[in-house]
Design an enzyme around this catalytic site. Sequence first.
Site, mmCIF file in Angstrom:
data_model
loop_
_atom_site.group_PDB
_atom_site.id
_atom_site.type_symbol
_atom_site.label_atom_id
_atom_site.label_comp_id
_atom_site.label_asym_id
_atom_site.label_seq_id
_atom_site.Cartn_x
_atom_site.Cartn_y
_atom_site.Cartn_z
ATOM 1 N N ASP A 158 0.831 -1.204 0.000
ATOM 2 C CA ASP A 158 0.000 0.000 0.000
ATOM 3 C C ASP A 158 0.868 1.258 0.000
ATOM 4 O O ASP A 158 0.356 2.376 -0.120
ATOM 5 C CB ASP A 158 -0.994 -0.001 1.157
ATOM 6 C CG ASP A 158 -0.347 -0.106 2.526
ATOM 7 O OD1 ASP A 158 0.897 -0.194 2.609
ATOM 8 O OD2 ASP A 158 -1.095 -0.114 3.527
ATOM 9 N N SER A 159 2.182 1.073 0.080
ATOM 10 C CA SER A 159 3.113 2.188 -0.121
ATOM 11 C C SER A 159 2.933 2.826 -1.487
ATOM 12 O O SER A 159 3.392 3.953 -1.725
ATOM 13 C CB SER A 159 4.560 1.700 0.030
ATOM 14 O OG SER A 159 4.800 0.555 -0.780
ATOM 15 N N ASP A 193 -0.983 -6.225 -0.172
ATOM 16 C CA ASP A 193 -1.392 -5.595 1.082
ATOM 17 C C ASP A 193 -2.904 -5.414 1.140
ATOM 18 O O ASP A 193 -3.527 -5.011 0.146
ATOM 19 C CB ASP A 193 -0.755 -4.213 1.216
ATOM 20 C CG ASP A 193 0.536 -4.226 2.005
ATOM 21 O OD1 ASP A 193 0.815 -5.229 2.694
ATOM 22 O OD2 ASP A 193 1.272 -3.222 1.938
ATOM 23 N N LYS A 240 -1.345 -9.507 2.934
ATOM 24 C CA LYS A 240 -0.623 -9.065 4.128
ATOM 25 C C LYS A 240 -1.471 -8.052 4.871
ATOM 26 O O LYS A 240 -2.107 -7.196 4.254
ATOM 27 C CB LYS A 240 0.726 -8.431 3.764
ATOM 28 C CG LYS A 240 1.520 -7.963 4.995
ATOM 29 C CD LYS A 240 2.928 -7.527 4.637
ATOM 30 C CE LYS A 240 2.976 -6.146 4.019
ATOM 31 N NZ LYS A 240 2.565 -5.082 4.982
ATOM 32 N N GLU A 288 -1.532 -5.602 8.677
ATOM 33 C CA GLU A 288 -0.771 -5.087 9.808
ATOM 34 C C GLU A 288 -1.471 -5.399 11.126
ATOM 35 O O GLU A 288 -2.699 -5.447 11.195
ATOM 36 C CB GLU A 288 -0.593 -3.571 9.680
ATOM 37 C CG GLU A 288 0.230 -3.146 8.479
ATOM 38 C CD GLU A 288 0.399 -1.633 8.408
ATOM 39 O OE1 GLU A 288 0.057 -0.938 9.397
ATOM 40 O OE2 GLU A 288 0.867 -1.135 7.370
ATOM 41 N N GLU A 301 9.068 -4.254 10.877
ATOM 42 C CA GLU A 301 9.509 -2.968 10.320
ATOM 43 C C GLU A 301 9.954 -1.997 11.399
ATOM 44 O O GLU A 301 9.350 -1.929 12.483
ATOM 45 C CB GLU A 301 8.377 -2.326 9.505
ATOM 46 C CG GLU A 301 8.756 -0.975 8.914
ATOM 47 C CD GLU A 301 7.744 -0.436 7.917
ATOM 48 O OE1 GLU A 301 7.971 0.688 7.411
ATOM 49 O OE2 GLU A 301 6.744 -1.116 7.631
#
Length: 273
Positions: A49-50, A88, A118, A120, A187
């Site tokens: 999602d960056s 993501d 993925k 978080e 991270e």
Amino acid sequence: MSAIGSQKRLTPPRISAMKGGKPIVCLTAYTTPMARLLDDHCDLLLVGDSLGMVLYGMETTIGVTLDMMIAHGKAVMRGVAKACVVVDMPFGSYQESKEVAFRNAVRILQETGCDAVKLEGGEEMAETIAFLTKRGIPVMGHIGLMPQQVQTAGGYRSVGHSEHETSKIRRDAHAIGGSGAFAVVIEGTVEPLAREVTSAMHIPTIGIGASAACDGQVLVSDDILGLFNDFKPRFVKRYDELGKRVADAVAAYAEDVRSRKFPAADHTFKRRP
């Protein structure tokens, strides 16, 4: 799916089996051309999602939508023959409930053809990850610095400095390790703690600003290539300065156009006899 995407690729179980072995190579990919360039050299490609910041100029990843992730996931899958592809889950697509997370994860897998998703979160997301994995959805976890929580965490900063942060990351790692996730990104975490967590977990850790002891490493491709210059995280190593090279090439093109050197005869069509 394209022919290239139907060939044998690395799978989440094979990635998981790489724990403690040869380091896992991972980079971000958002487009078909970049996926094709990276595929021969990477074990994992992350459609992160960056992309909200790198491609769309957003200040954070919060504005990235599920439809955006699916569109870019499709693009990456068209360029991959070997690497395992993880997409993501964007902010808001999985936090509400494990049932909502399941529906959105199914959309991602079905519409992109990717290998895993993925998400978080640590202890608070372990139940959701277990719910997904028990229903056949491969999941990669993400602990430590979590960009989707940057607005409540006080910005982008490394974690694991205080005893409170250290204890939380240990608990998060333990919870994700027992949730059925096949790997976990760690991270922005102080090196000794990232090393400790890697040693304690039975699944691979993929470090980003963490430790060389992690089972693999991931970076944003545009960062290592010098294509994203809004800011440069401390943990990034630049392997090229393509941004400057692109600017120089465009300047040369502009000069040729303005001086009428382009197009030359070789770049135009002749009338057939």
